[in-house]
Design an enzyme around this catalytic site. Structure first.
Site, short mmCIF file in Angstrom:
data_model
loop_
_atom_site.label_atom_id
_atom_site.label_comp_id
_atom_site.label_asym_id
_atom_site.label_seq_id
_atom_site.Cartn_x
_atom_site.Cartn_y
_atom_site.Cartn_z
N TYR A 144 0.78 -1.17 -0.01
CA TYR A 144 0.08 -0.04 0.01
C TYR A 144 1.01 1.40 0.07
O TYR A 144 0.74 2.07 -1.00
CB TYR A 144 -0.94 -0.01 1.19
CG TYR A 144 -1.97 1.04 1.39
CD1 TYR A 144 -3.17 1.16 0.61
CD2 TYR A 144 -1.62 2.17 1.99
CE1 TYR A 144 -3.94 2.15 0.81
CE2 TYR A 144 -2.74 3.39 2.40
CZ TYR A 144 -3.83 3.27 1.66
OH TYR A 144 -4.80 4.09 1.53
N GLU A 146 4.31 1.75 -0.56
CA GLU A 146 5.20 2.09 -1.62
C GLU A 146 4.33 2.19 -2.97
O GLU A 146 4.55 2.87 -3.91
CB GLU A 146 6.06 0.99 -1.79
CG GLU A 146 7.07 0.67 -0.61
CD GLU A 146 8.11 2.08 -0.79
OE1 GLU A 146 7.95 3.08 -1.00
OE2 GLU A 146 9.44 1.63 -0.22
N ARG A 185 -10.36 -0.90 11.05
CA ARG A 185 -9.66 0.46 11.34
C ARG A 185 -10.28 0.90 12.98
O ARG A 185 -11.42 0.50 13.09
CB ARG A 185 -10.23 1.69 10.23
CG ARG A 185 -9.56 1.37 8.95
CD ARG A 185 -9.86 2.53 7.97
NE ARG A 185 -10.61 2.01 7.05
CZ ARG A 185 -11.13 2.87 5.81
NH1 ARG A 185 -10.57 3.86 5.61
NH2 ARG A 185 -11.89 2.25 4.92
N1 LIG Z 1 -10.49 6.13 4.79
C1 LIG Z 1 -9.24 6.69 5.03
O1 LIG Z 1 -9.02 7.19 6.16
C2 LIG Z 1 -8.06 7.00 3.84
C3 LIG Z 1 -7.00 7.60 4.26
C4 LIG Z 1 -5.81 7.85 3.29
C5 LIG Z 1 -6.25 7.53 2.05
N2 LIG Z 1 -7.46 7.01 1.69
C6 LIG Z 1 -7.85 6.49 0.21
O2 LIG Z 1 -8.95 7.12 -0.06
C7 LIG Z 1 -9.45 6.10 -1.11
C8 LIG Z 1 -10.80 5.46 -0.73
O3 LIG Z 1 -10.66 4.97 0.56
P1 LIG Z 1 -11.79 4.48 1.43
O4 LIG Z 1 -11.34 4.55 3.11
O5 LIG Z 1 -13.02 4.97 0.78
O6 LIG Z 1 -11.48 2.95 1.16
P2 LIG Z 1 -12.76 2.00 0.60
O7 LIG Z 1 -12.07 0.37 0.81
O8 LIG Z 1 -13.90 1.90 1.47
O9 LIG Z 1 -12.97 2.12 -0.89
C9 LIG Z 1 -12.27 1.81 -1.76
C10 LIG Z 1 -13.13 1.52 -3.16
O10 LIG Z 1 -12.21 1.00 -4.05
C11 LIG Z 1 -12.92 0.01 -4.86
N3 LIG Z 1 -11.67 -0.79 -5.50
C12 LIG Z 1 -10.57 -1.45 -4.73
N4 LIG Z 1 -9.77 -1.96 -5.74
C13 LIG Z 1 -10.40 -1.52 -7.23
C14 LIG Z 1 -9.89 -1.97 -8.14
N5 LIG Z 1 -8.85 -2.54 -8.87
N6 LIG Z 1 -10.80 -1.28 -9.39
C15 LIG Z 1 -12.08 -0.67 -8.87
N7 LIG Z 1 -12.50 -0.49 -7.68
C16 LIG Z 1 -11.61 -1.06 -6.77
C17 LIG Z 1 -13.33 -0.73 -3.43
O11 LIG Z 1 -14.31 -1.99 -3.90
C18 LIG Z 1 -14.09 0.43 -2.72
O12 LIG Z 1 -15.28 0.57 -3.18
C19 LIG Z 1 -8.32 5.02 -1.33
O13 LIG Z 1 -7.51 5.27 -2.45
C20 LIG Z 1 -7.38 5.09 0.02
O14 LIG Z 1 -6.13 4.75 -0.23
C21 LIG Z 1 -8.29 6.69 2.63
#
Ligand SMILES: NC(=O)c1ccc[n+]([C@@H]2O[C@H](COP(=O)([O-])OP(=O)(O)OC[C@H]3O[C@@H](n4cnc5c(N)ncnc54)[C@H](O)[C@@H]3O)[C@@H](O)[C@H]2O)c1
Length: 311
Positions: A144, A146, A185
């Site tokens: 994640y 990197e 989380r």
């Molecule tokens: N929630 C946080 O605190 C947080 C913090 C830092 C970064 N982020 C970033 O924000 C984004 C969303 O995070 P979140 O908390 O909503 O996570 P989440 O897991 O709820 O949402 C991620 C979504 O991406 C979809 N997904 C995963 N791999 C996929 C692929 N190969 N093709 C299409 N869809 C795919 C999943 O099904 C899901 O709906 C992510 O990129 C995450 O790295 C979130």
């Protein structure tokens, strides 16, 4: 009316973003492979004629027309991103290449949901954007951390090489309704444990700190960032700098839920950062943003949500 693509739009943050973009009278195409996301997160929006939902994995190319891209697809919690680490790296890296290619063809601005994990276990506290981080390249979190770093590299190379209109936000811990109750989380874990009367598990001694941003504040600044002046690429930290120890968080949740759960301690997982706090001076100066929701108010909303779904 803009046609906006939200990858990962069925996830926690993506569904809130989709909701806001629809409210602002845009057409939204959600693309998601439903690995961690769910149609339930979008259920209340499905009657909108301006929403389209497509099952697609962004590690494969996507040919559509769009005016703006928000790249949010990627599992965000350690249990999910470590379940298939190779796929996690592919989603961040190959997914970014595919979405950047799409942005190039359609001449769309593209915003990347990057993460505070690019700072690893930081030696500088709080973390400003100029700090390059301390990241283990071969550990269990590297798929994640990197891969998200590599995605940032790709965004900046597309900007330098192809003049692409990019925006990069580094998101710090965010919480709120529609978090997955089983993704491990800390906020969702503690709330579900408290509501079910189970022991509250703290990893380590509970003195490690995190800063928690309520989802409405985060979505507000993400849209501001997308609409900011073209030359402002970021990376920009977004999060709430108010810092709490895990013990303080557990005690607050116990008080707000009125739960009788006991706090127990278990060993810390490897590479778990000991402290994390955003320096948000850049977001304040460039985007005129400051988070408004304090931890207690945000937790009350989140607890109300979990009461409905856990029941
Ligand atoms: N929630 C946080 O605190 C947080 C913090 C830092 C970064 N982020 C970033 O924000 C984004 C969303 O995070 P979140 O908390 O909503 O996570 P989440 O897991 O709820 O949402 C991620 C979504 O991406 C979809 N997904 C995963 N791999 C996929 C692929 N190969 N093709 C299409 N869809 C795919 C999943 O099904 C899901 O709906 C992510 O990129 C995450 O790295 C979130």
């Amino acid at each position: 009316m803009k046609k906006i693509l939200v990858t990962g739009g069925a996830g926690f943050l993506g569904s809130h973003l989709t909701e806001k973009l629809l409210k602002e009278n845009n057409e939204v195409l959600v693309v998601d492979n439903f690995f961690t996301g769910s149609k339930k997160n979008l259920e209340h929006l499905l009657t909108s004629p301006n929403l389209e939902v497509m099952r697609h994995d962004i590690t494969f190319p996507l040919y559509i027309e769009t005016n703006q891209i928000f790249n949010f697809a990627c599992p965000a919690s350690p249990v999910h991103y470590q379940y298939d680490p190779v796929q996690t790296t592919k989603t961040c890296v190959q997914g970014a290449i595919n979405m950047l290619g799409l942005a190039k063809r359609t001449k769309s601005p593209i915003l990347q949901a990057s993460t505070s994990e690019v700072y690893g276990d930081p030696e500088v506290h709080p973390q400003p954007e100029g700090y390059w981080g301390k990241v283990n390249p071969i550990g269990i979190r590297s798929c994640y951390d990197e891969a998200k770093r590599c995605a940032e590299t790709l965004f900046f190379d597309y900007n330098r090489q192809h003049n692409l209109h990019i925006k990069v936000v580094r998101i710090f811990n965010t919480y709120g309704p529609r978090m997955d109750p089983n993704d491990g989380r800390v906020v969702s874990n503690f709330i579900v444990q408290a509501l079910q009367g189970n022991d509250i598990t703290i990893y380590g001694d509970g003195q490690q700190t995190r800063s928690f941003c309520y989802v409405d504040d985060l979505i507000d600044v993400i849209v501001r960032m997308m609409n900011s002046e073209e030359g402002f690429t970021g990376p920009v930290n977004i999060g709430n700098p108010a810092e709490f120890t895990m013990l303080q968080l557990a005690e607050t949740i116990l008080r707000l839920t009125g739960s009788k759960s006991k706090i127990i301690y278990q060993s810390l997982p490897s590479d778990d950062p000991k402290q994390r706090q955003p320096n948000i001076d850049l977001a304040k100066a460039k985007l005129g943003w400051n988070p408004k929701v304090n931890l207690e108010d945000g937790l009350k909303e989140t607890i109300a949500y979990f009461k409905r779904i856990v029941a």
